[in-house]
Design a protein around this motif. Structure first.
Motif, short mmCIF file in Angstrom:
data_model
loop_
_atom_site.label_atom_id
_atom_site.label_comp_id
_atom_site.label_asym_id
_atom_site.label_seq_id
_atom_site.Cartn_x
_atom_site.Cartn_y
_atom_site.Cartn_z
N ILE A 134 0.78 -1.05 -0.09
CA ILE A 134 0.03 -0.06 -0.04
C ILE A 134 0.74 1.29 0.03
CG2 ILE A 134 -1.56 1.33 1.37
CD1 ILE A 134 -2.81 -1.28 2.13
N VAL A 135 2.03 1.13 0.79
CA VAL A 135 2.93 2.39 0.66
C VAL A 135 3.40 2.54 -0.74
CG1 VAL A 135 5.13 3.09 1.52
CG2 VAL A 135 3.40 2.16 3.22
N ARG A 136 3.69 1.40 -1.24
CA ARG A 136 4.15 1.50 -2.65
C ARG A 136 3.25 2.11 -3.61
NH1 ARG A 136 6.69 -3.80 -6.08
NH2 ARG A 136 7.79 -2.40 -7.73
N SER A 137 1.72 1.93 -3.50
CA SER A 137 0.86 2.39 -4.33
C SER A 137 0.48 3.90 -4.00
CB SER A 137 -0.65 1.72 -4.08
OG SER A 137 -0.29 0.47 -4.70
N VAL A 138 0.61 4.31 -2.73
CA VAL A 138 0.53 5.61 -2.34
C VAL A 138 1.52 6.38 -3.05
CG1 VAL A 138 0.49 7.35 -0.42
CG2 VAL A 138 -0.88 5.18 -0.19
N SER A 139 2.84 6.16 -2.92
CA SER A 139 3.82 6.73 -3.78
C SER A 139 3.76 6.64 -5.04
CB SER A 139 5.16 5.98 -3.37
OG SER A 139 6.49 6.71 -3.99
N ALA A 140 3.18 5.83 -5.78
CA ALA A 140 3.13 5.49 -7.13
C ALA A 140 2.18 6.64 -7.65
CB ALA A 140 2.84 4.36 -7.77
N SER A 193 -9.79 -4.83 6.91
CA SER A 193 -8.94 -6.02 6.56
C SER A 193 -9.81 -6.97 5.62
CB SER A 193 -9.04 -6.81 7.93
OG SER A 193 -10.29 -7.27 8.36
N GLU A 194 -8.92 -7.90 5.02
CA GLU A 194 -9.44 -8.62 3.81
C GLU A 194 -10.82 -9.55 4.55
OE1 GLU A 194 -8.07 -12.11 0.51
OE2 GLU A 194 -6.43 -10.67 1.71
N GLY A 195 -10.61 -9.99 5.60
CA GLY A 195 -11.50 -10.73 6.06
C GLY A 195 -12.88 -10.12 6.86
N LYS A 196 -12.50 -9.19 7.67
CA LYS A 196 -13.62 -8.46 8.44
C LYS A 196 -13.92 -6.97 7.90
CE LYS A 196 -12.21 -10.85 12.99
NZ LYS A 196 -11.80 -10.41 14.13
N GLY A 197 -13.19 -6.45 7.14
CA GLY A 197 -13.77 -5.18 6.38
C GLY A 197 -13.31 -4.37 7.41
N LEU A 198 -14.05 -2.97 7.47
CA LEU A 198 -14.08 -1.90 8.08
C LEU A 198 -14.57 -2.18 9.72
CD1 LEU A 198 -15.00 0.98 5.94
CD2 LEU A 198 -12.70 0.43 6.62
N GLY A 199 -14.05 -1.80 10.69
CA GLY A 199 -14.73 -1.72 12.07
C GLY A 199 -15.86 -0.88 12.15
N ARG A 200 -16.76 -1.41 12.88
CA ARG A 200 -17.84 -0.43 13.23
C ARG A 200 -17.86 1.04 13.36
NH1 ARG A 200 -20.98 1.40 17.23
NH2 ARG A 200 -19.81 0.42 18.82
N GLY A 251 -16.18 -10.44 -12.37
CA GLY A 251 -15.61 -11.81 -12.14
C GLY A 251 -16.34 -12.56 -11.07
N GLY A 252 -16.85 -11.66 -10.08
CA GLY A 252 -17.49 -12.43 -8.88
C GLY A 252 -17.07 -12.49 -7.57
N ALA A 253 -15.63 -12.15 -7.75
CA ALA A 253 -14.99 -12.34 -6.39
C ALA A 253 -15.34 -11.75 -5.18
CB ALA A 253 -13.51 -11.87 -6.58
N GLU A 254 -15.63 -12.18 -4.10
CA GLU A 254 -15.99 -11.90 -2.79
C GLU A 254 -15.23 -10.53 -2.33
OE1 GLU A 254 -16.79 -14.55 0.21
OE2 GLU A 254 -18.30 -15.66 -1.11
N SER A 255 -13.68 -10.50 -2.35
CA SER A 255 -13.13 -9.38 -1.89
C SER A 255 -11.76 -9.62 -2.62
CB SER A 255 -12.69 -9.53 -0.33
OG SER A 255 -12.13 -10.75 0.03
N LEU A 256 -11.04 -8.34 -2.31
CA LEU A 256 -9.76 -8.20 -2.83
C LEU A 256 -8.62 -8.08 -1.86
CD1 LEU A 256 -10.53 -5.66 -5.80
CD2 LEU A 256 -9.81 -7.91 -5.97
N ASN A 257 -7.39 -8.60 -2.16
CA ASN A 257 -6.45 -8.23 -1.31
C ASN A 257 -6.33 -6.64 -0.99
OD1 ASN A 257 -3.47 -7.33 -1.35
ND2 ASN A 257 -3.30 -8.97 -0.17
N VAL A 302 -4.10 -4.67 -3.33
CA VAL A 302 -4.51 -4.57 -4.64
C VAL A 302 -5.75 -3.75 -4.62
CG1 VAL A 302 -5.88 -5.96 -6.47
CG2 VAL A 302 -4.07 -6.95 -5.12
N ALA A 303 -6.58 -3.73 -3.64
CA ALA A 303 -7.78 -2.87 -3.65
C ALA A 303 -7.25 -1.24 -3.40
CB ALA A 303 -8.73 -3.04 -2.45
N ALA A 304 -6.11 -1.19 -2.78
CA ALA A 304 -5.70 0.09 -2.60
C ALA A 304 -5.21 0.78 -3.82
CB ALA A 304 -4.61 0.15 -1.38
N GLY A 305 -4.49 -0.08 -4.64
CA GLY A 305 -4.12 0.19 -5.88
C GLY A 305 -5.27 0.59 -6.87
#
Length: 318
Positions: free
Chosen positions: A186-192, A272-279, A295-301, A304-307
């Motif tokens: 994510i740091v790499r994407s923010v920089s890019a 997080s990939e599993g729980k998502g955002l806290g309440r 494609g129907g995927a439930e979630s992204l890493n 990857v999502a940040a990028g």
């Protein structure tokens, strides 16, 4: 004479009562409104928004000079391959410990060469029992690299850097991301994509470890990371500066493509990939957006999502 009298009567007969003068208003109206004011003084202009936010930020800044944010803890990288990769990938280091009478294989020679080329890493020879003690009995293979504590930025320094450059702040905040490799990506994407930094909470979250440094591919050296005790309070402080808080959620009401707020000052919150955002963090967000996935995927890493979201923000700002 009669003709002159008739012409005079015709001129006066066209008048409809008393005529009211302009009082000079018509002449002043033709003089124009003066030069166009600078962009910083024109409402709804991007530069006016940035100048206003910068002034508000300066007014709210603490009077005492900041000395950065919290510090992490020192870290040991152990083993020949991990030490070599850390040195190769630019992970900061203070000391390379080498076991006495070590078998001088290719990996050891390469690690010593990289440490010598840096010029600011101490080389220390130590007996095996000492290295065992330092690493709590881990299989160090005769090489131990000491990584100094990471100096985290203050969260307000991230917005200050944006305003100083005349830019709308673009920050990524992480809620419950525990994998250092995701943090580094994510740091790499923010920089890019021209972001101004990353915010992480102190507890139940990854910090800037050697693994995060490696995943950032060196961009951690120029992209600040801030660590906060309470992520919700940090987001509320950003909201008071007029920055939109956009949370990434699979069931978001908006899609990344249609949310206009991504074109202005924004903090993108990724869970997080599993729980998502806290309440509490989710309730703090002004908008919740989702990434369209045909494609129907439930979630992204998380990385990857940040990028993907950062690319969309950069596209709108181009």
């Amino acid at each position: 004479m009669a003709g002159n009298s008739q012409r005079k009567n015709r001129r006066t007969s066209n008048k409809k009562g008393m005529q009211v003068g302009s009082g000079g208003q018509r002449r002043r109206g033709l003089e124009g409104k003066g030069p166009t004011p600078p962009a910083e003084d024109r409402k709804k202009h991007k530069k006016n928004r940035i100048a206003t936010a910068k002034a508000k930020h300066a007014a709210n800044r603490r009077p005492a000079p900041r000395r950065g944010g919290a510090k992490g803890t020192s870290e040991m990288v152990v083993g020949r391959n991990p030490v070599f990769e850390a040195l190769r990938d630019g992970v900061p280091a203070t000391t390379l410990y080498v076991q006495q009478y070590i078998d001088n294989d290719e990996r050891v020679r390469e690690a010593l060469q990289l440490a010598g080329e840096r010029g600011n890493i101490n080389l220390m020879e130590a007996p095996r029992p000492e290295l065992d003690r330092m690493t709590n009995g881990l299989n160090h293979q005769g090489l131990v690299l000491q990584v100094p504590p990471y100096e985290y930025a203050d969260p307000q320094d991230l917005t200050a850097a944006a305003y100083d450059n005349g830019e709308d702040p673009l920050i990524v905040a992480l809620d419950g991301v525990t994998d250092p490799r995701n943090l580094g990506a994510i740091v790499r994407s923010v920089s890019a994509f021209g972001g101004h930094g990353v915010v992480v909470p102190e507890r139940r979250a990854a910090g800037m470890t050697a693994g995060a440094w490696k995943s950032s591919a060196g961009t951690a050296a120029r992209t600040p990371v801030s660590r906060v005790t309470n992520l919700t309070r940090a987001l509320e402080a950003y909201k008071k500066e007029g920055i939109a808080i956009v949370g990434l959620a699979a069931d978001g009401e908006h899609t990344v493509e249609d949310l206009e707020a991504l074109g202005g000052p924004v903090v993108i919150v990724i869970g997080s990939e599993g729980k998502g955002l806290g309440r509490l963090v989710g309730e703090t967000c002004d908008y919740r957006v989702r990434i369209s996935m045909p494609g129907g995927a439930e979630s992204l890493n998380a990385g990857v999502a940040a990028g993907i979201v950062m690319y969309e923000v950069a596209r709108r700002r181009a």
